[in-house]
Structures are given as C-alpha cells and as structure tokens.
Design an enzyme around this catalytic site. Structure first.
Site, mmCIF file in Angstrom:
data_model
loop_
_atom_site.group_PDB
_atom_site.id
_atom_site.type_symbol
_atom_site.label_atom_id
_atom_site.label_comp_id
_atom_site.label_asym_id
_atom_site.label_seq_id
_atom_site.Cartn_x
_atom_site.Cartn_y
_atom_site.Cartn_z
ATOM 1 N N CYS A 159 0.797 6.006 -8.622
ATOM 2 C CA CYS A 159 1.974 5.810 -8.185
ATOM 3 C C CYS A 159 2.469 4.554 -7.960
ATOM 4 O O CYS A 159 3.710 4.161 -8.001
ATOM 5 C CB CYS A 159 2.342 6.736 -6.770
ATOM 6 N N CYS A 193 -1.627 12.301 -4.895
ATOM 7 C CA CYS A 193 -0.728 11.682 -3.741
ATOM 8 C C CYS A 193 0.143 12.623 -3.522
ATOM 9 O O CYS A 193 1.033 13.149 -4.529
ATOM 10 C CB CYS A 193 -0.140 10.389 -4.337
ATOM 11 N N GLU A 194 0.383 12.795 -2.261
ATOM 12 C CA GLU A 194 1.139 14.186 -1.708
ATOM 13 C C GLU A 194 2.936 13.550 -2.027
ATOM 14 O O GLU A 194 3.514 14.441 -1.900
ATOM 15 C CB GLU A 194 1.082 14.577 -0.363
ATOM 16 N N HIS A 195 2.923 12.123 -1.913
ATOM 17 C CA HIS A 195 4.301 11.581 -2.039
ATOM 18 C C HIS A 195 4.928 11.734 -3.454
ATOM 19 O O HIS A 195 6.206 11.990 -3.530
ATOM 20 C CB HIS A 195 4.428 10.411 -1.565
ATOM 21 N N HIS A 196 4.050 11.757 -4.587
ATOM 22 C CA HIS A 196 4.789 11.751 -5.870
ATOM 23 C C HIS A 196 4.104 12.779 -6.748
ATOM 24 O O HIS A 196 4.365 12.916 -7.928
ATOM 25 C CB HIS A 196 4.844 10.386 -6.379
ATOM 26 N N HIS A 236 -4.023 3.990 -7.561
ATOM 27 C CA HIS A 236 -3.149 5.017 -6.991
ATOM 28 C C HIS A 236 -1.894 4.724 -8.405
ATOM 29 O O HIS A 236 -1.257 3.660 -8.659
ATOM 30 C CB HIS A 236 -2.271 4.637 -5.968
ATOM 31 N N GLN A 264 -4.717 8.656 0.829
ATOM 32 C CA GLN A 264 -5.949 8.068 0.941
ATOM 33 C C GLN A 264 -6.640 7.974 2.441
ATOM 34 O O GLN A 264 -7.805 8.115 2.979
ATOM 35 C CB GLN A 264 -6.173 6.759 0.255
#
Length: 202
Positions: A164, A93-96, A162, A134
């Site tokens: 996250c 996941c690019e956010h976390h 996920h 995703q």
C-alpha cells in the site's frame, strides 16, 4: 454468476462452498464496476480464483493460535533464550487489502514449559493470515506466547514491506517497516534485549 464446478470443493475442507460462491458473485460484480466484462475469455474464472485466493489468505480466522502452542507444550527446565528467526510472513493490510510481507523474529525464555519450534511459526502464520496492521500483528504474537507458555519473557520483531506504500499513495518501493514488542526479561533487562537484537541481525 454461476458457481463454476462446486463439486470440485465438496471434499476440500479448506473451502466453504457458500462463502466461495458468494465471494465469486461479488468479485464478478466488482469486475463490472471496473469496466470489465467478466465473461471474456481471460476473466471467466477470475472471480472464482480470487474467491479461493482470499479464503486462503485469510485462513487465519479459522485457527486458534493459543491452542496451536498448547498442542505441543512440554515440561522442560530450560531457562535460556529460544529464538526462531526469519519466519516468512504474508498478510493483507486491513486499510487497503493489499499485501505486506517480510520476516518475523520471535524469542522467549522458558519458565518450566517449551513448545515445538514449528508451533512458533504456525502462530505467526495464524495471525498473519487475517486482515491486519503490522503493529497489532506484532503484539498478538507476543501476547499469545506469553499467555500460553507463561515464559520469563517474549520478544517479537517484524520487518515488512507494504504494497500500500509501494504501489499507491507515496509509492516508496524500498521502504521497510520495523515493529517490536517485548515482555518480562526483554523489557527489564537491557543485556537480554541486546542479545536478542544482536542474534537476529546475524
């Protein structure tokens, strides 16, 4: 931090020495910021291991998914659905920068060209092994197949969990996210789309 045994990677195309060395240094600094001692026995090689792991988990940046399909494109007058389902995928996941993992189900209806079945899985892998969301991953797989093979339609469904959402934040361990993307016959023909959905559920 000194780079451990750089000669170990000199003949290994998977690793760029400068990238590994730089990542190793920064992960050592992260350990310090977290209150750890990078020189204690259990952590001495951890920055190197993490650097190598990150290079492996983001190796998709080094791949051209369209070229993967074109490398095994064959002329064939087959115009029925081709499905490759239950393709394991692992991404970050690019956010976390925490993992998400699950299955991809991919179908297309050829229009003069087919591709090697393993190439479909390789396209999934090439896009998954990047920092991702995703939703984007689903669309990228669809668009790549549509552009490379010009089929009568493409369908992609991804089901993923996920970390996250499971390890942090809302902490819902059993949640699964499903995304889908369609082109051509899968968009315009309800019966075709339902056939695909029924087949991947079996």
């Amino acid at each position: 931090m000194e780079f451990n045994n750089p000669k170990r990677y000199e003949n290994d195309d998977r690793y760029d020495l400068k990238t590994i060395e730089s990542l190793q240094y920064h992960y050592g600094e992260i350990l310090k910021l977290l209150g750890e001692d990078p020189q204690r026995e259990g952590l001495i090689k951890t920055p190197e291991r993490v650097a190598k792991a990150m290079c492996f988990m983001t190796q998709g940046y080094q791949s051209d998914p369209r070229e993967i399909l074109l490398s095994a494109r064959f002329t064939e007058e087959y115009k029925h659905m081709v499905i490759v389902k239950d393709i394991d995928l692992y991404s970050l996941c690019e956010h976390h920068m925490l993992p998400f993992y699950g299955k991809a189900h991919v179908a297309y209806i050829p229009n003069g060209y087919i591709t090697g079945l393993s190439k479909i899985a390789r396209v999934v892998e090439a896009y998954a092994r990047r920092l991702q969301v995703q939703e984007r991953l689903t669309v990228q797989i669809r668009d790549c197949i549509q552009e490379a093979l010009s089929p009568l339609g493409v369908a992609v469904v991804i089901e993923a969990s996920h970390m996250c959402m499971q390890m942090r934040g809302v902490q819902k361990q059993n949640s699964v996210t499903t995304t889908s993307a369609f082109t051509g016959a899968f968009l315009t023909q309800l019966q075709t789309r339902e056939e695909f959905i029924n087949l991947i559920k079996k």
